[in-house]
Design a protein around this motif. Structure first.
Motif, PDB file in Angstrom:
ATOM      1  N   UNK A 110       0.822  -1.201   0.000  1.00  0.00           N
ATOM      2  CA  UNK A 110       0.000   0.000   0.000  1.00  0.00           C
ATOM      3  C   UNK A 110       0.864   1.262   0.000  1.00  0.00           C
ATOM      4  N   UNK A 111       1.991   1.223   0.721  1.00  0.00           N
ATOM      5  CA  UNK A 111       2.880   2.384   0.749  1.00  0.00           C
ATOM      6  C   UNK A 111       3.488   2.616  -0.627  1.00  0.00           C
ATOM      7  N   UNK A 112       3.957   1.545  -1.271  1.00  0.00           N
ATOM      8  CA  UNK A 112       4.608   1.703  -2.572  1.00  0.00           C
ATOM      9  C   UNK A 112       3.616   2.183  -3.621  1.00  0.00           C
ATOM     10  N   UNK A 113       2.340   1.815  -3.503  1.00  0.00           N
ATOM     11  CA  UNK A 113       1.343   2.287  -4.455  1.00  0.00           C
ATOM     12  C   UNK A 113       1.242   3.804  -4.402  1.00  0.00           C
ATOM     13  N   UNK A 114       1.132   4.344  -3.204  1.00  0.00           N
ATOM     14  CA  UNK A 114       0.989   5.794  -3.052  1.00  0.00           C
ATOM     15  C   UNK A 114       2.257   6.512  -3.487  1.00  0.00           C
ATOM     16  N   UNK A 115       3.414   6.054  -2.996  1.00  0.00           N
ATOM     17  CA  UNK A 115       4.657   6.773  -3.267  1.00  0.00           C
ATOM     18  C   UNK A 115       5.093   6.628  -4.718  1.00  0.00           C
ATOM     19  N   UNK A 116       4.634   5.581  -5.411  1.00  0.00           N
ATOM     20  CA  UNK A 116       5.023   5.370  -6.804  1.00  0.00           C
ATOM     21  C   UNK A 116       4.066   6.025  -7.791  1.00  0.00           C
ATOM     22  N   UNK A 169      -5.579  -5.246  -5.190  1.00  0.00           N
ATOM     23  CA  UNK A 169      -5.230  -6.624  -4.837  1.00  0.00           C
ATOM     24  C   UNK A 169      -4.930  -7.447  -6.079  1.00  0.00           C
ATOM     25  N   UNK A 170      -5.775  -7.371  -7.101  1.00  0.00           N
ATOM     26  CA  UNK A 170      -5.571  -8.186  -8.300  1.00  0.00           C
ATOM     27  C   UNK A 170      -4.379  -7.703  -9.121  1.00  0.00           C
ATOM     28  N   UNK A 171      -4.276  -6.414  -9.478  1.00  0.00           N
ATOM     29  CA  UNK A 171      -3.077  -5.980 -10.201  1.00  0.00           C
ATOM     30  C   UNK A 171      -1.780  -6.281  -9.461  1.00  0.00           C
ATOM     31  N   UNK A 172      -1.807  -6.265  -8.115  1.00  0.00           N
ATOM     32  CA  UNK A 172      -0.592  -6.531  -7.355  1.00  0.00           C
ATOM     33  C   UNK A 172      -0.092  -7.947  -7.575  1.00  0.00           C
ATOM     34  N   UNK A 173      -1.003  -8.874  -7.818  1.00  0.00           N
ATOM     35  CA  UNK A 173      -0.586 -10.240  -8.135  1.00  0.00           C
ATOM     36  C   UNK A 173       0.223 -10.255  -9.426  1.00  0.00           C
ATOM     37  N   UNK A 174      -0.253  -9.539 -10.441  1.00  0.00           N
ATOM     38  CA  UNK A 174       0.455  -9.502 -11.719  1.00  0.00           C
ATOM     39  C   UNK A 174       1.757  -8.716 -11.620  1.00  0.00           C
ATOM     40  N   UNK A 175       1.793  -7.725 -10.717  1.00  0.00           N
ATOM     41  CA  UNK A 175       3.063  -7.042 -10.464  1.00  0.00           C
ATOM     42  C   UNK A 175       4.118  -8.047 -10.006  1.00  0.00           C
ATOM     43  N   UNK A 176       3.763  -8.864  -9.017  1.00  0.00           N
ATOM     44  CA  UNK A 176       4.738  -9.788  -8.443  1.00  0.00           C
ATOM     45  C   UNK A 176       5.121 -10.877  -9.437  1.00  0.00           C
ATOM     46  N   UNK A 177       4.162 -11.378 -10.199  1.00  0.00           N
ATOM     47  CA  UNK A 177       4.475 -12.393 -11.203  1.00  0.00           C
ATOM     48  C   UNK A 177       5.490 -11.869 -12.215  1.00  0.00           C
TER      49      UNK A 177
END
Length: 425
Positions: free
Chosen positions: A358-364, A387-395
């Motif tokens: 959540x922190x990286x979303x705001x700061x990025x 939540x869903x886009x974050x899964x694809x970020x990590x993949x």
């Protein structure tokens, strides 16, 4: 149920409840209900401002320390320097991929004007809040801020980023480790800002509920379709980067497709379950050494370095978020704004590595929006469905980490000898 205790799920539920309650008030609450919603919405505005107040100091602090970390890594040896060069090149490719992919996708599947207008009205952000882009000469001059403090006060993110990059590199060049003390100060400042953001995010369910209540009042339940479209667009950017990393491993790294799929499948399963590149690090090292034949010396250096300073999907997905916001507001960024946004996206991708989701979303994302001249009032709503886009970020991140490792191992003499012995065996 344990999953209900996670912040992401709580924020998502708060978004749904806020939209539903706001829509219900709009349908039958009358003027009195609307006044109550507006009063509650002020709490959401307070929460959003509490997040905004940390963006500039946090982005400056993490950029200075992140750039210094990259400079130190590149100076540790030839292999580390080559890895950093690959990281930089792939981050640039990631950013350009998002610009073409998202704009192309939204030209074929545009945001419905009625839904976009309702969402804009719900966020109560005027269209004229977007900054205008200067001409080329003024843009070039603005890259070096005459007054960094004034640039920060005016949310002029690109000059702040440029100044932070220079400070980060300069601190690594001071003799006798004199820059280490100041780096520790910036590290402490960044850590303090992260603590504040974590405090603010503890109230995220309440803040998002209050903001969503106003969106639901003015936009109604129809906004759910726009949020679903956002999830698809942001996830597509992350998926595109994953496919690109796959192709690089097979073509440039010369890893057979079947072998690559077997090596990465357990890592991708871990990434899907944890949404954490750091949690995937042991599996990445093991699979790279045992399945891809990467020498331990290379795997043990490149993969931890990649987890520390490299997020291949960061520019792509962060720009996808901002470009979706631009389409919602009907704003067409100029080429100069795109150039500035790419520079900011590349810089914050380094600085935000290792921050909580959540922190990286705001700061990025917020600095890129500001560089494009976009309002950021929609970001808390989009954070709720991250939540869903974050899964694809990590993949995409773990695939990119392993792809770069395989490419670097291909050109190392030690790797070539071990691969030949493996084939003979």
């Amino acid at each position: 149920m344990k999953f209900l205790k996670t912040l992401s799920v709580q924020v998502l539920l708060a978004l749904a409840l806020g939209l539903a309650a706001g829509a219900a008030v709009a349908w039958g609450g009358g003027a009195g209900g609307a006044r109550v919603v507006e009063a509650v919405e002020a709490v959401g505005g307070l929460w959003l401002n509490a997040l905004r107040m940390t963006v500039i100091p946090l982005i400056f602090a993490v950029l200075v320390t992140g750039i210094a970390q990259v400079a130190d890594a590149a100076a540790t040896g030839r292999l580390a320097g080559r890895a950093v060069a690959w990281f930089a090149g792939l981050l640039a490719v990631s950013a350009l991929t998002a610009i073409f992919l998202v704009n192309g996708l939204l030209s074929v599947w545009p945001v419905a004007e009625a839904a976009a207008a309702a969402l804009r009205a719900g966020a109560e952000t005027p269209l004229d809040s977007a900054a205008t882009s200067p001409d080329f000469a003024a843009w070039v001059r603005s890259l070096a801020p005459a007054n960094p403090v004034r640039a920060a006060a005016e949310d002029a993110v690109l000059p702040v980023v440029v100044f932070a990059v220079f400070v980060g590199f300069a601190l690594t060049r001071l003799p006798d480790g004199r820059g280490r003390t100041l780096l520790e100060v910036f590290q402490a400042l960044g850590d303090a800002m992260i603590v504040i953001v974590r405090w603010v995010l503890l109230a995220a369910p309440l803040g998002v509920f209050a903001l969503a209540l106003g969106v639901g009042l003015r936009a109604g339940a129809g906004v759910a379709g726009v949020l679903g479209q956002y999830i698809v667009v942001a996830s597509a950017a992350g998926l595109a980067v994953s496919i690109l990393a796959y192709l690089l491993a097979v073509t440039v790294g010369r890893v057979p497709l079947t072998r690559w799929a077997q090596a990465t499948s357990p890592v991708l399963a871990t990434a899907f379950a944890t949404q954490s590149s750091l949690a995937c690090l042991p599996a990445m090292i093991e699979r790279s050494r045992d399945n891809l034949g990467v020498p331990p010396r290379i795997a043990n250096l490149v993969l931890p370095l990649a987890v520390a300073i490299f997020r291949m999907t960061s520019p792509a997905v962060n720009l996808a978020v901002c470009l979706f916001v631009a389409h919602v507001y009907g704003i067409e960024p100029t080429p100069l704004q795109y150039a500035g946004a790419v520079l900011v996206a590349l810089a914050v991708s380094v600085g935000s590595v290792g921050l909580p989701g959540q922190v990286s979303f705001i700061v990025s994302v917020a600095p890129i929006c500001l560089a494009l001249g976009l309002p950021i009032e929609l970001l808390p709503i989009l954070l709720a469905v991250e939540v869903v886009p974050d899964i694809f970020r990590t993949l995409g991140n773990v695939t990119g980490d392993m792809a770069v490792t395989a490419i670097l191992a291909r050109d190392e003499p030690e790797a070539a000898v071990e691969a030949r012995i493996s084939r003979q065996a």
